[in-house]
Design an enzyme around this catalytic site. Structure first.
Site, PDB file in Angstrom:
ATOM      1  N   SER A 183       0.856  -1.326  -0.037  1.00 46.21           N
ATOM      2  CA  SER A 183      -0.283  -0.348  -0.378  1.00 46.21           C
ATOM      3  C   SER A 183       0.863   1.520  -0.120  1.00 46.21           C
ATOM      4  O   SER A 183       1.859   1.940  -0.453  1.00 46.21           O
ATOM      5  CB  SER A 183      -0.597   0.413   1.515  1.00 46.21           C
ATOM      6  OG  SER A 183      -2.126   0.663   1.291  1.00 46.21           O
ATOM      7  N   ASP A 445      -8.839  -4.857  -6.271  1.00 46.50           N
ATOM      8  CA  ASP A 445      -8.328  -3.716  -5.554  1.00 46.50           C
ATOM      9  C   ASP A 445      -8.185  -2.312  -6.346  1.00 46.50           C
ATOM     10  O   ASP A 445      -7.837  -2.273  -7.391  1.00 46.50           O
ATOM     11  CB  ASP A 445      -6.813  -4.143  -5.334  1.00 46.50           C
ATOM     12  CG  ASP A 445      -5.843  -3.007  -4.277  1.00 46.50           C
ATOM     13  OD1 ASP A 445      -6.724  -2.570  -3.576  1.00 46.50           O
ATOM     14  OD2 ASP A 445      -5.027  -2.856  -3.760  1.00 46.50           O
ATOM     15  N   HIS A 470      -6.361  -6.418  -2.315  1.00 49.60           N
ATOM     16  CA  HIS A 470      -5.000  -5.062  -1.579  1.00 49.60           C
ATOM     17  C   HIS A 470      -4.149  -5.885  -1.309  1.00 49.60           C
ATOM     18  O   HIS A 470      -4.397  -7.083   0.415  1.00 49.60           O
ATOM     19  CB  HIS A 470      -5.418  -4.319  -0.821  1.00 49.60           C
ATOM     20  CG  HIS A 470      -5.033  -3.144  -0.234  1.00 49.60           C
ATOM     21  ND1 HIS A 470      -4.537  -2.122  -1.730  1.00 49.60           N
ATOM     22  CD2 HIS A 470      -4.762  -2.519   0.361  1.00 49.60           C
ATOM     23  CE1 HIS A 470      -3.872  -1.435  -0.984  1.00 49.60           C
ATOM     24  NE2 HIS A 470      -3.770  -1.398   0.236  1.00 49.60           N
TER      25      HIS A 470
END
Length: 512
Positions: A183, A445, A470
């Site tokens: 991320s 995602d 994700h």
């Protein structure tokens, strides 16, 4: 290296609570909850009994302002070490970067890179991000202090820590350092290689949103597409049911005080829904719940999957009741709130602002104030639903999200717009031109649209995993993992083998 700081940010249990501040906060809570579940399961899978299997915690004294040598202030940055597989001082170092939250011991004990460490005899180090977890400088979280919170400061910490840890652990100058992150931390991993190629040999960037964007409407476009995808348990009927559920919520909000009171009780709003701004808070939280289900689809610890959410939304649909999808959404809210141990889905807008204004780290220890500051000063990332392909309510709109920057930090919309542009100019957006970086994304995602999903050159590589959510490649392996996810992890391992071979050849050719 320094001792443990006296500042204690409160029990880590705080991180398991969903503070219901703003829609973005819900996504962070879901991520933190899932991370903890995966770390605990990963520890049991990857650790053997005995003290030798336990990770070690340490602290580095870092300059508060690394770009001003006359500023002598410093803070203590936490790191974790797993040296149980480290074969020799010449072995590689896998540096796992922390992002916008606390970094625990699981960062060096489970998933990537810990699972990869035995094959190469690697030392694994996890570095917590400044201003998050326990790496919060003394002095609180007022705006003057937060001026030292940015990705650029974090990257300076990476460079400083890289040098200090090499000395501390007597790592050979021939050892290649490879950054890992997921991320926002995935973006940091890529940018660390971009800005410090002499210190970081290569990077693995998972679900890394390297393009800053003010209006992230594309997020809900991916959510909508995923709700229709049979590959993850969605269908056109599911997407239509989601839209119908939100339409029913809005109808009840307009139906008068009595209907709003019932809605408040049924959907877990902690305060009255008579004010338009508080209605927007509830609708935003509901959007984040559905979006988070897609974002973390099929991951260990996720309260809901797309398949289960669709089943809830479609249950009872045969009775042709217009409220059936609403009742499914209500049940989904109950599942998530129970899973996270949470009392309320949403608070009032005034309470949201008041909590975000709190400068005490014990109040903001979960990082909501800090991350909001980074979105206002660097990234944007404001998820909206104003396009025709969004199946949810049109609230909250972008102006209400930008208003938080003004009310909490005194930052104007024009300054946020300028900051987003400067971030893309500084790092290169989706064309960062960093060599020896592997970008990994899942097409389920929503964040993959801000990452690099196609190779930009022979050494700026990309891997898009069908059906993956994700940072799914970073999670501990499970028997239920899809063939495409297993293949993706094999590709990561193969790329590491290529890089480490290059590092060895480079050292030999240089006469080392």
């Amino acid at each position: 290296m320094a001792g443990r700081p006296a500042l204690w940010l409160g029990p880590l249990l705080l991180l398991s609570l969903w503070a219901s501040l703003a829609p973005a906060s819900l996504l962070r809570r879901l991520g933190e909850h899932i991370q903890r579940v995966q770390e605990s399961s990963g520890l049991s899978l990857t650790s053997s009994p005995g003290a030798g299997a336990l990770p070690k915690q340490g602290w580095l004294e870092q300059p508060l302002d690394p770009f001003n040598t006359s500023d002598r202030r410093s803070f203590l940055q936490r790191y974790w070490v797993n040296d149980r597989h480290w074969a020799s001082p010449r072995g590689p170092v896998f540096l796992h970067l922390g992002g916008e939250g606390s970094l625990g011991s699981g960062s060096v004990m489970r998933g990537h890179p810990a699972v990869l460490a035995p094959a190469w005899g690697a030392l694994v180090i996890g570095l917590e991000h400044r201003f998050y977890g326990l790496s919060v400088p003394a002095g609180g979280l007022d705006v003057a202090q937060l001026s030292f919170l940015s990705s650029r400061f974090a990257l300076a910490d990476v460079a400083s820590a890289r040098l200090a840890l090499a000395r501390l652990f007597n790592v050979s100058v021939s050892s290649p350092w490879i950054c890992f992150g997921g991320s926002y931390a995935g973006s940091l991993a890529a940018w660390a290689r971009l800005k410090f190629p002499h210190l970081i040999f290569a990077s693995v960037a998972s679900s890394a949103p390297v393009r800053a964007v003010l209006d992230f409407s594309e997020y809900n476009e991916v959510v909508s597409r995923s709700l229709m995808s049979s590959a993850v348990g969605g269908s056109p009927e599911c997407r239509a049911a989601a839209s119908a559920a939100f339409a029913e919520v809005e109808r009840r909000l307009r139906a008068g005080p009595e209907a709003r009171g019932a809605l408040r009780a049924e959907l877990g709003a902690c305060t009255s829904l008579d004010r338009a701004e508080d209605q927007a808070e509830l609708l935003g939280a509901l959007q984040a719940l559905v979006g988070g289900t897609v974002q973390y689809d099929a991951q260990a610890g996720a309260p809901l999957s797309v398949r289960r959410l669709c089943r809830l939304l479609l249950e009872g649909g045969s009775n042709r009741s217009l409220s059936a999808p609403y009742h499914g959404l209500r049940r989904a809210v109950q599942v998530v709130m129970h899973s996270l141990g949470q009392r309320c889905l949403s608070f009032s807008r005034a309470e949201t602002v008041a909590r975000l204004k709190a400068t005490d780290p014990q109040v903001s220890g979960v990082g909501d104030r800090q991350w909001l500051y980074q979105t206002c000063t660097e990234f944007g990332f404001y998820v909206t639903c104003e396009g025709p392909r969004c199946p949810f309510s049109r609230l909250p709109a972008l102006p209400s999200q930008l208003e938080l920057c003004e009310r909490v930090f005194g930052l104007s919309t024009s300054s946020v717009v300028q900051a987003v542009g400067q971030t893309n100019l500084y790092y290169g957006g989706q064309t960062p031109r960093a060599t020896q970086v592997l970008f990994i994304n899942g097409d389920t995602d929503p964040w993959h649209v801000l990452s690099v999903t196609q190779a930009l050159g022979p050494s700026e590589l990309a891997l898009l995993i069908p059906g993956a959510s994700h940072c799914m490649d970073m999670a501990p392996e499970r028997p239920s993992d899809s063939p495409s996810l297993r293949l993706g992890r094999q590709s990561i391992s193969q790329q590491l083998q290529i890089w480490l071979g290059l590092a060895k050849q480079s050292f030999v050719s240089s006469g080392g």
